[in-house]
Design an enzyme around this catalytic site. Structure first.
Site, PDB file in Angstrom:
ATOM      1  N   CYS A 204      -4.482 -53.972   7.161  1.00 48.20           N
ATOM      2  CA  CYS A 204      -5.563 -54.589   7.938  1.00 48.20           C
ATOM      3  C   CYS A 204      -5.912 -53.582   9.024  1.00 48.20           C
ATOM      4  O   CYS A 204      -5.039 -53.101   9.742  1.00 48.20           O
ATOM      5  CB  CYS A 204      -5.103 -55.903   8.584  1.00 48.20           C
TER       6      CYS A 204
ATOM      7  N   CYS B  19      -9.030 -54.574  13.859  1.00 52.81           N
ATOM      8  CA  CYS B  19      -9.229 -54.349  15.296  1.00 52.81           C
ATOM      9  C   CYS B  19      -9.750 -52.938  15.576  1.00 52.81           C
ATOM     10  O   CYS B  19     -10.297 -52.682  16.645  1.00 52.81           O
ATOM     11  CB  CYS B  19      -7.965 -54.646  16.091  1.00 52.81           C
TER      12      CYS B  19
ATOM     13  N   CYS C 249       5.078 -63.589  17.336  1.00 50.61           N
ATOM     14  CA  CYS C 249       6.155 -64.524  16.971  1.00 50.61           C
ATOM     15  C   CYS C 249       7.040 -63.871  15.912  1.00 50.61           C
ATOM     16  O   CYS C 249       6.610 -62.974  15.206  1.00 50.61           O
ATOM     17  CB  CYS C 249       5.701 -65.861  16.385  1.00 50.61           C
TER      18      CYS C 249
ATOM     19  N   GLY D 119       8.551 -62.258  20.753  1.00 47.30           N
ATOM     20  CA  GLY D 119       8.125 -63.407  21.542  1.00 47.30           C
ATOM     21  C   GLY D 119       9.205 -63.815  22.516  1.00 47.30           C
ATOM     22  O   GLY D 119      10.368 -63.946  22.126  1.00 47.30           O
TER      23      GLY D 119
ATOM     24  N   CYS E  55      -0.778 -56.067   8.788  1.00 47.30           N
ATOM     25  CA  CYS E  55      -1.196 -55.694  10.143  1.00 47.30           C
ATOM     26  C   CYS E  55      -0.712 -54.269  10.468  1.00 47.30           C
ATOM     27  O   CYS E  55       0.486 -54.005  10.510  1.00 47.30           O
ATOM     28  CB  CYS E  55      -0.582 -56.681  11.129  1.00 47.30           C
TER      29      CYS E  55
ATOM     30  N   CYS F 213      -8.625 -59.602  17.414  1.00 46.13           N
ATOM     31  CA  CYS F 213      -7.755 -59.964  16.283  1.00 46.13           C
ATOM     32  C   CYS F 213      -7.767 -61.480  16.134  1.00 46.13           C
ATOM     33  O   CYS F 213      -7.591 -62.194  17.115  1.00 46.13           O
ATOM     34  CB  CYS F 213      -6.327 -59.491  16.544  1.00 46.13           C
TER      35      CYS F 213
ATOM     36  N   ASP G 188       0.983 -42.523  24.023  1.00 40.53           N
ATOM     37  CA  ASP G 188       1.084 -43.984  24.030  1.00 40.53           C
ATOM     38  C   ASP G 188       0.577 -44.493  22.687  1.00 40.53           C
ATOM     39  O   ASP G 188      -0.149 -43.787  21.975  1.00 40.53           O
ATOM     40  CB  ASP G 188       0.262 -44.566  25.190  1.00 40.53           C
ATOM     41  N   ASP G 189       0.967 -45.727  22.335  1.00 41.01           N
ATOM     42  CA  ASP G 189       0.594 -46.208  21.004  1.00 41.01           C
ATOM     43  C   ASP G 189      -0.789 -46.824  20.942  1.00 41.01           C
ATOM     44  O   ASP G 189      -1.421 -46.841  19.884  1.00 41.01           O
ATOM     45  CB  ASP G 189       1.644 -47.206  20.483  1.00 41.01           C
TER      46      ASP G 189
ATOM     47  N   ASN H  90       4.640 -67.701  11.615  1.00 39.16           N
ATOM     48  CA  ASN H  90       4.206 -66.506  12.328  1.00 39.16           C
ATOM     49  C   ASN H  90       2.795 -66.180  11.842  1.00 39.16           C
ATOM     50  O   ASN H  90       2.567 -66.083  10.644  1.00 39.16           O
ATOM     51  CB  ASN H  90       5.177 -65.354  12.011  1.00 39.16           C
ATOM     52  N   GLY H  91       1.881 -65.996  12.788  1.00 40.36           N
ATOM     53  CA  GLY H  91       0.506 -65.675  12.410  1.00 40.36           C
ATOM     54  C   GLY H  91      -0.461 -66.669  13.011  1.00 40.36           C
ATOM     55  O   GLY H  91      -0.080 -67.522  13.816  1.00 40.36           O
TER      56      GLY H  91
ATOM     57  N   SER I 129       7.964 -48.181  22.655  1.00 39.00           N
ATOM     58  CA  SER I 129       7.343 -48.082  21.332  1.00 39.00           C
ATOM     59  C   SER I 129       6.663 -46.740  21.084  1.00 39.00           C
ATOM     60  O   SER I 129       6.349 -46.424  19.941  1.00 39.00           O
ATOM     61  CB  SER I 129       6.337 -49.218  21.152  1.00 39.00           C
TER      62      SER I 129
ATOM     63  N   TYR J  15       3.009 -50.489  16.755  1.00 39.94           N
ATOM     64  CA  TYR J  15       3.501 -50.976  18.035  1.00 39.94           C
ATOM     65  C   TYR J  15       4.487 -52.144  17.986  1.00 39.94           C
ATOM     66  O   TYR J  15       5.495 -52.138  18.672  1.00 39.94           O
ATOM     67  CB  TYR J  15       2.296 -51.353  18.915  1.00 39.94           C
TER      68      TYR J  15
HETATM   69  S1  SF4 Z   1      -6.820 -57.101  13.516  1.00 40.08           S
HETATM   70 FE1  SF4 Z   1      -5.385 -55.479  14.219  1.00 40.08          FE
HETATM   71  S2  SF4 Z   1      -3.765 -56.573  15.316  1.00 40.08           S
HETATM   72 FE2  SF4 Z   1      -4.875 -58.095  14.091  1.00 40.08          FE
HETATM   73  S3  SF4 Z   1      -3.755 -58.236  12.144  1.00 40.08           S
HETATM   74 FE3  SF4 Z   1      -5.370 -56.710  11.840  1.00 40.08          FE
HETATM   75  S4  SF4 Z   1      -4.403 -54.739  12.358  1.00 40.08           S
HETATM   76 FE4  SF4 Z   1      -3.093 -56.370  13.185  1.00 40.08          FE
END
Ligand code: SF4
Length: 473
Positions: free
Chosen positions: A447, A450, A12, A38, A246, A392, A355-356, A112-113, A293, A252
């Site tokens: 973060c 993932c 978003c 989005g 993130c 995530c 690729d990303d 957003n989130g 990307s 990406y």
């Molecule tokens: S888990 Fe991955 S996709 Fe989700 S906020 Fe953290 S870095 Fe971003």
């Protein structure tokens, strides 16, 4: 890359402007710049200081708005949203901004989130008598505001925000003010800008560029901005926690012309590509990137390795979304319609395809097949991020480990599944050190959940509201 067919989708985009005679129109342009975040719905809510007026619909920005419709919601303040349905279902009732009317004034929210405690909060609120009209996380905030019991709206909003856990970048509109808030970990990007005397806020700085606004600063984690005709006042609703933006925004999601906390996304991706080329050596004839990307990382890889960059894949920009169907045949066809190999570039060549990221692996396999069908003698896949192994919970739709190819297979098994001659991922350290953030600590303000499975927030907090606590006693 090809979000709709890969299964890794943006989460978003939000926009807000205060103090401009063309607030609704400028919001429309802002949403255009954020469209990549989005495509399922878009909306604008504006204020003329007396009433909030909403205009929203399902589909792309260009499908939802017309000049006449925007004229009808003219105002001097506006908030806006483009939606990808991560939390809650699709449907017009979930398209934001959400607008709430009450005898004490109206309220609109763009968010957003993803909240990690939305279900708990909803259950508590329903026990208190709340009835929810949408399946969106965002409605929880409106109910918390109305139930907080504090005297002023500012106190009500700050109190309500303090109960939210997870990722949230919010912009809230009242008749006489706009409010901006970012979660204490700063999981999502949010920038503050100025256009003349008007204040502007947006998920990405590319939305400032399109309207000629200047970047002022990033919104800080835990911050609560109050913007009125008297100017901007910066307050807090929470102490900032360890910064955890993130990482996928850099890798990406965000547009290459956006800056996140002063770091240009294209430049960061180029550095990731260069780092990849330092971490591996592959004998090959050409480097190509999966549009759009991965182009920046492919250029970086080419510069560092000395292997020429070529346009080996092109994206067909005029394919609509409607062809994307769940059936396997149509998905296969979808990749062919969206991407085409440039035969003259790849025929008879050993190709490095940058690729990303890889989520399920199905799209990578199809692109490798496209290149081989076009005559590539070898296809080496290099990924400018580490393997995505964990879901995530913060607004990106990677919700179960079961769908993640890297959670269930070794790199060699993945290579075999996608049919590549080799497969290489960037290391976590190589990624973090080359994006360029300088926040204290080993994660440099990222973060990485993932990739590493270490989440910056509690994922399933036992949230109890104050009035519920009394009952429990
Ligand atoms: S888990 Fe991955 S996709 Fe989700 S906020 Fe953290 S870095 Fe971003």
């Amino acid at each position: 890359m090809l979000a709709e067919i890969r299964g890794l989708n943006e989460e978003c985009g939000i926009f807000g402007i205060w103090g401009h005679a063309n607030a609704a129109q400028l919001s429309y342009y802002g949403l255009h710049a954020l469209q990549h975040r989005g495509q399922e719905g878009a909306g604008i809510v504006s204020t003329d200081k007396n009433y909030l007026k909403a205009l929203k619909g399902e589909g792309m920005v260009s499908e939802v708005f017309t000049p006449e419709k925007i004229e009808a919601i003219a105002g001097t303040g506006a908030i806006a949203h483009v939606r990808y349905a991560t939390a809650g279902g699709s449907g017009i009732e979930n398209v934001q901004p959400l607008l709430f009317n009450s005898t004490t004034g109206s309220l609109a929210i763009s968010h957003n989130g993803n909240l990690v405690n939305a279900t708990e909060l909803k259950s508590h609120l329903e026990r208190q008598g709340s009835i929810f009209q949408t399946t969106s996380d965002t409605e929880v905030l409106a109910h918390l505001i109305k139930r907080s019991g504090y005297a002023t709206f500012e106190e009500q909003a700050k109190n309500a925000l303090s109960f939210l856990k997870g990722a949230f970048a919010c912009v809230i509109l009242k008749e006489e003010a706009m409010y901006v808030a970012l979660d204490p970990n700063g999981l999502r990007p949010l920038s503050l800008g100025k256009l003349g005397d008007a204040w502007v806020v947006a998920s990405e700085t590319c939305a400032f560029d399109i309207i000629g606004a200047e970047f002022v600063r990033s919104v800080e984690p835990g911050e609560f901005l109050v913007i009125t005709d008297d100017g901007l006042r910066a307050e807090r609703f929470a102490y900032p926690q360890e910064r955890s933006i993130c990482t996928m925004e850099y890798v990406y999601f965000s547009r290459p012309d956006s800056d996140i906390d002063g770091i240009n996304v294209h430049a960061a991706r180029k550095r990731l590509g260069k780092q990849l080329a330092k971490e591996i050596h592959i004998d090959a004839d050409v480097v190509t990137g999966v549009p759009d990307s991965s182009i920046s990382a492919a250029i970086g890889f080419s510069e560092e390795s000395g292997i020429p960059y070529e346009l080996g894949l092109i994206k067909n920009r005029y394919v609509g979304r409607t062809f994307i169907q769940p059936s396997q045949d149509l998905r296969e066809q979808g990749v062919k319609m969206k991407l085409s190999p440039v035969r003259q570039v790849v025929k008879g060549k050993r190709v490095i395809m940058v690729d990303d990221s890889i989520v399920r692996g199905t799209t990578s396999r199809r692109i490798v097949n496209l290149l081989k069908d076009a005559g590539a003698t070898e296809v080496h896949v290099v990924i400018s991020s580490p393997p995505i192994k964990s879901p995530c919970f913060y607004g990106i739709d990677i919700s179960t480990s079961g769908e993640l190819i890297a959670a269930n297979n070794s790199v060699e098994e993945m290579r075999e599944i996608i049919g590549a001659d080799s497969l290489t991922f960037l290391s976590v350290d190589g990624m973090v050190q080359n994006i360029g953030r300088t926040d204290p600590g080993p994660k440099c303000g990222h973060c990485l959940a993932c990739f590493t499975g270490e989440y910056p927030t509690n994922i399933f907090p036992d949230t109890v509201l104050p009035h519920e606590k009394e009952k429990v006693k």
